[in-house]
Design an enzyme around this catalytic site. Structure first.
Site, PDB file in Angstrom:
ATOM      1  N   ARG A   1       0.088  16.416  47.323  1.00 13.31           N
ATOM      2  CA  ARG A   1      -0.255  16.100  45.926  1.00 13.31           C
ATOM      3  C   ARG A   1       0.925  16.382  44.995  1.00 13.31           C
ATOM      4  NH1 ARG A   1      -6.399  18.602  46.358  1.00 13.31           N
ATOM      5  NH2 ARG A   1      -7.455  16.652  46.938  1.00 13.31           N
TER       6      ARG A   1
ATOM      7  N   GLU B   1     -18.876  17.136  56.543  1.00 14.11           N
ATOM      8  CA  GLU B   1     -18.243  15.883  56.103  1.00 14.11           C
ATOM      9  C   GLU B   1     -17.920  14.934  57.264  1.00 14.11           C
ATOM     10  OE1 GLU B   1     -14.808  17.264  53.997  1.00 14.11           O
ATOM     11  OE2 GLU B   1     -15.975  17.964  52.281  1.00 14.11           O
TER      12      GLU B   1
ATOM     13  N   THR C   1      -6.199  20.850  43.814  1.00 15.73           N
ATOM     14  CA  THR C   1      -6.833  19.609  43.323  1.00 15.73           C
ATOM     15  C   THR C   1      -6.037  18.946  42.196  1.00 15.73           C
ATOM     16  OG1 THR C   1      -8.951  20.674  43.827  1.00 15.73           O
ATOM     17  CG2 THR C   1      -9.018  18.684  42.462  1.00 15.73           C
TER      18      THR C   1
ATOM     19  N   ASN D   1      -5.380  11.958  43.220  1.00 16.57           N
ATOM     20  CA  ASN D   1      -4.561  12.943  43.938  1.00 16.57           C
ATOM     21  C   ASN D   1      -4.419  12.587  45.419  1.00 16.57           C
ATOM     22  OD1 ASN D   1      -7.097  13.551  44.750  1.00 16.57           O
ATOM     23  ND2 ASN D   1      -7.209  15.552  43.769  1.00 16.57           N
TER      24      ASN D   1
ATOM     25  N   TYR E   1     -19.382  13.283  48.136  1.00 14.31           N
ATOM     26  CA  TYR E   1     -19.198  14.194  46.993  1.00 14.31           C
ATOM     27  C   TYR E   1     -20.539  14.767  46.542  1.00 14.31           C
ATOM     28  CZ  TYR E   1     -14.256  12.909  46.498  1.00 14.31           C
ATOM     29  OH  TYR E   1     -12.902  12.745  46.704  1.00 14.31           O
TER      30      TYR E   1
ATOM     31  N   ARG F   1      -5.286  21.905  54.130  1.00 12.42           N
ATOM     32  CA  ARG F   1      -5.426  22.215  52.694  1.00 12.42           C
ATOM     33  C   ARG F   1      -4.087  22.693  52.115  1.00 12.42           C
ATOM     34  NH1 ARG F   1      -9.909  20.697  49.443  1.00 12.42           N
ATOM     35  NH2 ARG F   1      -9.609  22.512  48.104  1.00 12.42           N
TER      36      ARG F   1
HETATM   37  P1  ADP Z   1     -10.664  18.755  46.188  1.00 18.00           P
HETATM   38  O1  ADP Z   1     -10.567  17.266  46.390  1.00 18.00           O
HETATM   39  O2  ADP Z   1      -9.323  19.394  45.975  1.00 18.00           O
HETATM   40  O3  ADP Z   1     -11.465  19.445  47.270  1.00 18.00           O
HETATM   41  P2  ADP Z   1     -12.974  18.834  44.364  1.00 18.00           P
HETATM   42  O4  ADP Z   1     -13.895  18.758  45.539  1.00 18.00           O
HETATM   43  O5  ADP Z   1     -13.274  19.879  43.333  1.00 18.00           O
HETATM   44  O6  ADP Z   1     -11.453  19.028  44.809  1.00 18.00           O
HETATM   45  O7  ADP Z   1     -12.979  17.454  43.595  1.00 18.00           O
HETATM   46  C1  ADP Z   1     -13.079  16.232  44.298  1.00 18.00           C
HETATM   47  C2  ADP Z   1     -12.206  15.183  43.639  1.00 18.00           C
HETATM   48  O8  ADP Z   1     -12.723  14.894  42.338  1.00 18.00           O
HETATM   49  C3  ADP Z   1     -10.776  15.627  43.378  1.00 18.00           C
HETATM   50  O9  ADP Z   1      -9.936  15.489  44.519  1.00 18.00           O
HETATM   51  C4  ADP Z   1     -10.375  14.706  42.250  1.00 18.00           C
HETATM   52  O10 ADP Z   1     -10.010  13.420  42.739  1.00 18.00           O
HETATM   53  C5  ADP Z   1     -11.663  14.581  41.445  1.00 18.00           C
HETATM   54  N1  ADP Z   1     -11.730  15.547  40.333  1.00 18.00           N
HETATM   55  C6  ADP Z   1     -11.984  16.884  40.436  1.00 18.00           C
HETATM   56  N2  ADP Z   1     -11.969  17.466  39.216  1.00 18.00           N
HETATM   57  C7  ADP Z   1     -11.705  16.489  38.315  1.00 18.00           C
HETATM   58  C8  ADP Z   1     -11.565  16.450  36.868  1.00 18.00           C
HETATM   59  N3  ADP Z   1     -11.682  17.527  36.106  1.00 18.00           N
HETATM   60  N4  ADP Z   1     -11.305  15.250  36.290  1.00 18.00           N
HETATM   61  C9  ADP Z   1     -11.200  14.131  37.039  1.00 18.00           C
HETATM   62  N5  ADP Z   1     -11.326  14.109  38.402  1.00 18.00           N
HETATM   63  C10 ADP Z   1     -11.559  15.261  39.038  1.00 18.00           C
END
Ligand code: ADP
Length: 163
Positions: free
Chosen positions: A105, A139, A94, A125, A49, A88
């Site tokens: 999800r 990644e 998300t 999720n 991340y 995706r």
């Molecule tokens: P994705 O997983 O859909 O690619 P992101 O990379 O933006 O989305 O975020 C990574 C992960 O961080 C998300 O899958 C979710 O588990 C968590 N996350 C993202 N935004 C939030 C938020 N506002 N509050 C809590 N957890 C979040």
């Protein structure tokens, strides 16, 4: 053939949804190039991340890393035709609240960002899926060595991938 990274996150493993989620990807004819169960540590989760803090702030990064290290993760590399976009699409957006029925999800979760933020928890999720071809290329090496990604020709690949 395009590769993409999927992580079945600790909530998916803990809820016993590994088989069901994996089955969806097998059913569309994606090929499993690599798969393993990993207990991520803070270092691995932070690498994965790496830009989340910049995009969503320190609190979300902290909560999300905490969530990813909370238990084992099933990491998978899928191969397929435009696999990044396909995975995706099957994963959904998300925020579970916004994810349509029929997506992973949307079918298995419903929490909102608002609720997660009030509770100061990461949004559970179930699944991570690379967001772009560039993200997938960054990644995959975080989770797999090249030797762990196997070349093979399952029978279905003839029909689903044109191999
Ligand atoms: P994705 O997983 O859909 O690619 P992101 O990379 O933006 O989305 O975020 C990574 C992960 O961080 C998300 O899958 C979710 O588990 C968590 N996350 C993202 N935004 C939030 C938020 N506002 N509050 C809590 N957890 C979040």
């Amino acid at each position: 053939m395009e590769r993409t990274l999927v992580l079945l996150k600790p909530d998916a493993v803990s809820r016993g949804l590994v088989g069901e989620i994996l089955q969806r990807f097998e059913r569309v004819g994606l090929k499993i190039a690599g798969m393993k169960m990993v207990q991520p540590d803070e270092d691995l989760a932070t690498k994965h991340y790496h830009d989340l803090g910049e995009r969503k702030g320190a609190d979300v990064l902290r909560a999300t890393v905490e969530m990813l290290v909370s238990g084992p993760v099933v990491a998978i590399v899928f191969e397929g035709v435009e696999a990044v976009e396909l995975v995706r699409k099957m994963t959904g957006p998300t925020e579970p609240k916004a994810a349509a029925p029929g997506t992973i999800r949307g079918d298995y979760s419903h929490i909102s960002f608002k609720h997660a933020d009030v509770k100061k928890i990461g949004v559970k999720n179930l699944i991570h899926a690379s967001g772009s071809i560039e993200d997938a290329a960054k990644e995959i090496p975080i989770w797999f060595s090249e030797e762990e990604l196997l070349k093979h020709s399952p029978v279905y690949a003839k029909h689903t991938l044109g191999e």
